[in-house]
Enzyme design. Structure first.
Site, PDB file in Angstrom:
ATOM      1  N   LYS A 194      35.922  42.570  47.673  1.00 54.10           N
ATOM      2  CA  LYS A 194      35.656  41.267  47.065  1.00 54.10           C
ATOM      3  C   LYS A 194      34.471  40.578  47.753  1.00 54.10           C
ATOM      4  O   LYS A 194      33.935  39.602  47.257  1.00 54.10           O
ATOM      5  CB  LYS A 194      36.896  40.393  47.125  1.00 54.10           C
ATOM      6  CG  LYS A 194      38.057  40.943  46.268  1.00 54.10           C
ATOM      7  CD  LYS A 194      39.293  40.072  46.382  1.00 54.10           C
ATOM      8  CE  LYS A 194      40.521  40.626  45.692  1.00 54.10           C
ATOM      9  NZ  LYS A 194      40.522  40.442  44.231  1.00 54.10           N
ATOM     10  N   LYS A 201      40.375  33.905  46.548  1.00 52.95           N
ATOM     11  CA  LYS A 201      41.025  35.167  46.157  1.00 52.95           C
ATOM     12  C   LYS A 201      41.495  35.834  47.432  1.00 52.95           C
ATOM     13  O   LYS A 201      41.159  35.379  48.527  1.00 52.95           O
ATOM     14  CB  LYS A 201      40.053  36.081  45.408  1.00 52.95           C
ATOM     15  CG  LYS A 201      38.670  36.211  46.077  1.00 52.95           C
ATOM     16  CD  LYS A 201      37.709  37.030  45.246  1.00 52.95           C
ATOM     17  CE  LYS A 201      37.053  36.299  44.115  1.00 52.95           C
ATOM     18  NZ  LYS A 201      37.413  36.795  42.802  1.00 52.95           N
ATOM     19  N   ARG A 202      42.259  36.929  47.306  1.00 51.74           N
ATOM     20  CA  ARG A 202      42.635  37.669  48.502  1.00 51.74           C
ATOM     21  C   ARG A 202      41.370  38.096  49.251  1.00 51.74           C
ATOM     22  O   ARG A 202      40.329  38.329  48.653  1.00 51.74           O
ATOM     23  CB  ARG A 202      43.462  38.907  48.116  1.00 51.74           C
ATOM     24  CG  ARG A 202      44.871  38.587  47.672  1.00 51.74           C
ATOM     25  CD  ARG A 202      45.644  37.856  48.741  1.00 51.74           C
ATOM     26  NE  ARG A 202      45.850  38.708  49.889  1.00 51.74           N
ATOM     27  CZ  ARG A 202      47.021  39.191  50.271  1.00 51.74           C
ATOM     28  NH1 ARG A 202      48.107  38.884  49.615  1.00 51.74           N
ATOM     29  NH2 ARG A 202      47.122  39.960  51.331  1.00 51.74           N
ATOM     30  N   LYS A 228      39.498  31.490  34.768  1.00 49.24           N
ATOM     31  CA  LYS A 228      39.906  30.087  34.954  1.00 49.24           C
ATOM     32  C   LYS A 228      38.689  29.208  35.246  1.00 49.24           C
ATOM     33  O   LYS A 228      38.579  28.085  34.741  1.00 49.24           O
ATOM     34  CB  LYS A 228      40.922  29.977  36.104  1.00 49.24           C
ATOM     35  CG  LYS A 228      42.237  30.674  35.798  1.00 49.24           C
ATOM     36  CD  LYS A 228      43.083  30.941  37.036  1.00 49.24           C
ATOM     37  CE  LYS A 228      44.147  31.995  36.728  1.00 49.24           C
ATOM     38  NZ  LYS A 228      44.671  32.672  37.920  1.00 49.24           N
ATOM     39  N   THR A 287      41.104  37.281  37.276  1.00 50.40           N
ATOM     40  CA  THR A 287      41.599  36.279  36.340  1.00 50.40           C
ATOM     41  C   THR A 287      41.123  34.899  36.806  1.00 50.40           C
ATOM     42  O   THR A 287      40.960  33.994  35.994  1.00 50.40           O
ATOM     43  CB  THR A 287      43.138  36.292  36.250  1.00 50.40           C
ATOM     44  OG1 THR A 287      43.665  36.340  37.574  1.00 50.40           O
ATOM     45  CG2 THR A 287      43.632  37.485  35.464  1.00 50.40           C
ATOM     46  N   HIS A 295      46.524  48.301  37.665  1.00 52.65           N
ATOM     47  CA  HIS A 295      45.756  47.120  38.081  1.00 52.65           C
ATOM     48  C   HIS A 295      44.707  47.404  39.137  1.00 52.65           C
ATOM     49  O   HIS A 295      44.111  46.459  39.662  1.00 52.65           O
ATOM     50  CB  HIS A 295      46.674  46.035  38.636  1.00 52.65           C
ATOM     51  CG  HIS A 295      47.570  45.398  37.630  1.00 52.65           C
ATOM     52  ND1 HIS A 295      47.206  44.304  36.889  1.00 52.65           N
ATOM     53  CD2 HIS A 295      48.813  45.713  37.230  1.00 52.65           C
ATOM     54  CE1 HIS A 295      48.194  43.954  36.089  1.00 52.65           C
ATOM     55  NE2 HIS A 295      49.185  44.806  36.272  1.00 52.65           N
TER      56      HIS A 295
HETATM   57  C1  NBG Z   1      44.777  43.034  40.613  1.00 49.13           C
HETATM   58  C2  NBG Z   1      43.288  43.280  40.465  1.00 49.13           C
HETATM   59  C3  NBG Z   1      42.614  42.151  39.736  1.00 49.13           C
HETATM   60  C4  NBG Z   1      43.329  41.884  38.432  1.00 49.13           C
HETATM   61  C5  NBG Z   1      44.802  41.676  38.686  1.00 49.13           C
HETATM   62  C6  NBG Z   1      45.575  41.478  37.414  1.00 49.13           C
HETATM   63  C7  NBG Z   1      46.385  44.223  41.999  1.00 49.13           C
HETATM   64  C8  NBG Z   1      46.930  45.523  42.421  1.00 49.13           C
HETATM   65  N1  NBG Z   1      45.364  44.224  41.151  1.00 49.13           N
HETATM   66  O1  NBG Z   1      41.267  42.476  39.493  1.00 49.13           O
HETATM   67  O2  NBG Z   1      42.714  43.456  41.740  1.00 49.13           O
HETATM   68  O3  NBG Z   1      42.806  40.759  37.801  1.00 49.13           O
HETATM   69  O4  NBG Z   1      45.352  42.786  39.340  1.00 49.13           O
HETATM   70  O5  NBG Z   1      45.369  42.527  36.536  1.00 49.13           O
HETATM   71  O6  NBG Z   1      46.872  43.179  42.423  1.00 49.13           O
END
Ligand code: NBG
Length: 792
Positions: free
Chosen positions: A535, A529-530, A641, A637, A350
């Site tokens: 980001k 988002k985080r 949405k 994701t 991920h």
């Molecule tokens: C996150 C990514 C996102 C991705 C999500 C689900 C982690 C380690 N990775 O870009 O930063 O959409 O995983 O795949 O949380």
């Protein structure tokens, strides 16, 4: 499946009385919510048990999804919607004088995750159930989840999240199925076999939650492990008056399932984290083997019956643990054990961020999991023997690289968007990809439309249902039928009406719960988002500063009114991310108090962003901020949405943005910034940040304002961390992308002023986002990775 209102109403009163010991006069909102939850839960149990039996009868392959996070949020509404009980529940509550929305919103979010990875796991669970694919989710029942975010003087402060301080209506505790997990100790070689004697033990106690699919046709189980002591309470110490020591065992054991991602900057933190990972992985594997062996099957046939997905590297110890179980405990030949394990296991990557790719020191691994350390070396050695071209190894300079271990032990490795998968091949796994060119596959992420459209945006769902016949929610590609309507004035008016109503709701909530007064006619521009440098929330706030300056300098200018909304948590130990939060709050305080821009620019950073907040914000958003440095966001994701809910993206060519833009059409996407390749080239140029700032007076002025203390009561040093970073190394190329970001923002402003053009663009985003359903993703995992099929 429908139940007459009368019955449900009576059922609620009975639950209230007999399960909660209350009558209607004394019942609090929580009592009512518990009564409704128990009544709805009861309706899930029958299909849930039936699904278990049907899977067994069909001899179906079981999918096991191992994940450190399941960000499921609230469950009551999901269950109501998927069971088709919305009408009945609403009617029964109205009869009882209760408000449906208030009741549903009273449920605390299950805070079992941190970000996209965890929410993806939750969407996958829902799609697996909807598709009738037999599956278990396996994870940890964190008592405190991640943390509850609050702001003090604009700074993030972390409080424990207490979602389990009250009984959780959705879980079934299974004390009869405890599993004992060991750590430490020593390994004795006994001829060809090894015997591991651990010297510390904890109990893994399963808690099951039913996950119901669309229309209640299938339900799977999310099994979360809670840690308990093997020998809890020391009565003799207690009787000696040593009360704290008497409870020590219990406290220590329970730390394992206390919090998600404990701060691992200390040695104790690292140990705890590795323990958590082994704890849930080992418990899950033993649980699934127990189930398998009970059926009297030969372990050699395990891969025909079982597919195990490692969600990122957190469960990577599954490789050596499964080999250990098969070889040490079930006497399978070592080579067969590896081959069998590998045929069951698959791994999803991920992230490409080097700091997020887990490694453990050899010392820690050998200390905590001595048998596994040896197995890792043997697995790696065998792999090297079979692949003489291999140059590096899993254990490198005293560190165990969990990504490589996962790769070697998996029959498939997947990335989560097309771009990410290609970059994976070229970067982190280039050597292993060269040796195993067929192992890496792409599975672009998806989101469940039941939650992210049907429950979170009922107005839009109703509008869609009025023009698309049949069950489009399980065949989301059918949203394409909206495409021709995007030129129909009547449909566009309705579409715009839905968005406007959602915005009014959001504006009311912002006023009521957060004290912001905003005009629903303004553009709602949302970044949730985080908080992370890649980001680039700081790119967004720099643009906001420049916009504010521009508005002040040209009070008569034709500015599109904007409400910039931020939400997200920073990791407690991530200093710069926390400074970015503080900066956004500081800028917001100044801008929101400035009469010169009132009504034209508002900035709101909403504390404690979570799934429920996302469900509120996304349906009301006009513009979706997806502005990561290209090459850094694996997929995203949230971006899907927003598009699905009719919010065009302003974004870079990163992660799934690339595929979103391809599908919705370039003309319905505000693209800016460098490509992943250009990013790499620019980064190599000396002084790229200084050059970009020198070339862009707007950016220079915005940075200067921060450095002059315009947002910190004159204290120019307050945000030196962010400024020095952007002006100095600027690894994430905020300065270099700023000018193009500004241009794209003004382009968005211009389109927004043309309501028809904007609505058409928004509607096209919805019409063309059907492909991003997690049903599509799960179908592809089933066919291409798990070889699993639906039972319904
Ligand atoms: C996150 C990514 C996102 C991705 C999500 C689900 C982690 C380690 N990775 O870009 O930063 O959409 O995983 O795949 O949380």
């Amino acid at each position: 499946m429908t139940f007459p209102t009368r019955l449900l109403r009576d059922d609620l009163l009975e639950r209230l009385k007999f399960d909660l010991g209350r009558d209607a006069q004394d019942a609090s909102l929580r009592d009512w919510r518990m009564a409704v939850s128990l009544a709805v839960r009861a309706r899930i149990v029958t299909p849930w048990l039936a699904a278990r039996r049907a899977a067994e009868a069909a001899g179906a392959k079981q999918v096991y999804y191992l994940s450190m996070e399941f960000l499921i949020g609230r469950l009551l509404e999901d269950a109501i919607v998927n069971l088709g009980l919305d009408g009945e529940v609403n009617a029964a509550l109205t009869e009882l004088g209760l408000d449906y929305d208030r009741l549903v919103e009273d449920e605390p979010d299950a805070a079992l995750g941190n970000g996209g990875l965890g929410r993806l796991a939750a969407c996958f669970m829902e799609s697996l159930a909807t598709l009738g694919c037999p599956a278990y989710g396996y994870g940890i029942r964190y008592e405190h989840g991640i943390f509850r975010q609050d702001f003090e003087d604009g700074r993030q402060v972390e409080h424990p999240e207490d979602w389990l301080s009250e009984p959780h209506a959705w879980e079934f505790e299974r004390p009869g199925e405890d599993i004992i997990i060991g750590f430490g100790g020593h390994v004795r070689e006994d001829g060809a076999r090894a015997v591991w004697t651990a010297d510390e033990h904890v109990v893994a106690r399963p808690f099951d939650m039913p996950i119901i699919g669309w229309q209640g046709r299938w339900a799977n189980t999310l099994r979360l492990w809670g840690a308990r002591p093997t020998d809890g309470f020391d009565l003799s110490r207690f009787n000696r008056g040593d009360f704290a020591a008497a409870a020590e065992n219990e406290a220590l054991a329970r730390t394992i399932s206390r919090v998600l991602y404990p701060d691992d900057t200390t040695e104790q933190g690292k140990t705890l984290r590795l323990k958590q990972e082994y704890f849930f992985t080992a418990a899950s594997l033993r649980d699934l083997l127990r189930r398998f062996v009970l059926r009297g099957r030969d372990l050699r046939s395990l891969p025909q019956h079982v597919a195990i997905q490692m969600n990122d590297t957190h469960p990577a110890i599954a490789g050596p643990e499964l080999v250990r179980l098969l070889h040490d405990e079930h006497a399978m030949e070592f080579d067969d054990a590896i081959d069998t394990a590998r045929a069951c296991l698959a791994y999803t990557n991920h992230t490409l961020l080097p700091e997020a790719l887990e490694t453990w020191s050899e010392g820690l691994m050998a200390h905590l999991l001595p048998r596994h350390m040896r197995l890792i070396e043997r697995i790696d050695h065998r792999h090297a023997m079979a692949n003489p071209a291999r140059r590096t190894s899993v254990v490198d300079h005293g560190h165990v690289k969990m990504g490589e271990l996962s790769f070697i032990m998996a029959n498939r490795v997947n990335g989560v968007s097309a771009l990410h998968t290609e970059l994976m091949k070229k970067t982190v796994f280039s050597e292993l990809h060269g040796l195993h060119p067929d192992r890496i596959v792409n599975q672009t992420n998806g989101v469940t439309p039941r939650r992210w459209l049907k429950s979170s945006n009922p107005r839009l769902s109703t509008l869609i249902s009025s023009v698309i016949e049949g069950d489009w929610l399980v065949d989301l590609d059918r949203l394409a039928e909206l495409d021709p309507l995007c030129d129909d004035a009547g449909f566009l008016t309705d579409f715009a009406g839905v968005k406007q109503d959602n915005k009014v709701d959001l504006a009311n909530w912002l006023a009521r719960d957060h004290g912001f007064s905003v005009d629903p006619a303004a553009m709602f521009d949302v970044q949730i988002k985080r908080i992370h440098e890649y980001k680039r929330q700081h790119l967004n706030i720099l643009e906001a500063i420049a916009l504010w300056q521009d508005m002040r300098a040209n009070p008569q200018g034709n500015h599109t009114p904007r409400v910039k909304i931020f939400g997200g948590k920073a990791a407690p130990g991530y200093v710069l991310a926390k400074e970015i939060i503080e900066l956004i709050n500081a800028v917001a305080a100044v801008v929101n108090a400035d009469p010169l821009v009132r009504g034209r620019l508002t900035i709101a950073f909403l504390p404690n962003y979570n799934v429920s907040m996302a469900e509120r914000l996304i349906p009301a958003a006009d513009l979706s901020e997806q502005i990561s440095t290209a090459g850094k966001e694996a997929s995203g994701t949230g971006n899907m949405k927003f598009a699905l809910n009719g919010a065009p993206t302003i974004g870079t060519l990163d992660g799934a943005n690339v595929e979103i833009r391809e599908r919705v059409g370039a003309e319905n996407f505000f693209l800016f910034g460098m490509t992943a390749e250009q990013v790499v080239a620019r980064r190599a140029l000396d002084g790229h940040a200084a050059a970009a700032i020198a070339a862009d007076p707007r950016l220079a002025r915005a940075l200067q304002a921060i450095r002059d203390g315009a947002f910190s009561g004159g204290d120019g040093a307050r945000f030196a961390g962010v400024c020095d970073n952007v002006m100095g190394p600027d690894y994430f190329l905020v300065a270099s992308d700023f000018a193009d970001y500004w241009r794209a923002q003004r382009q968005a402003d211009a389109v927004f002023r043309d309501t028809d053009a904007w609505t058409r663009m928004a509607a096209r985003n919805t019409a063309r986002s059907g492909w991003f359903s997690s049903d599509r993703t799960i179908r592809d995992y089933m066919a291409q990775i798990w070889q699993a099929s639906s039972v319904t």
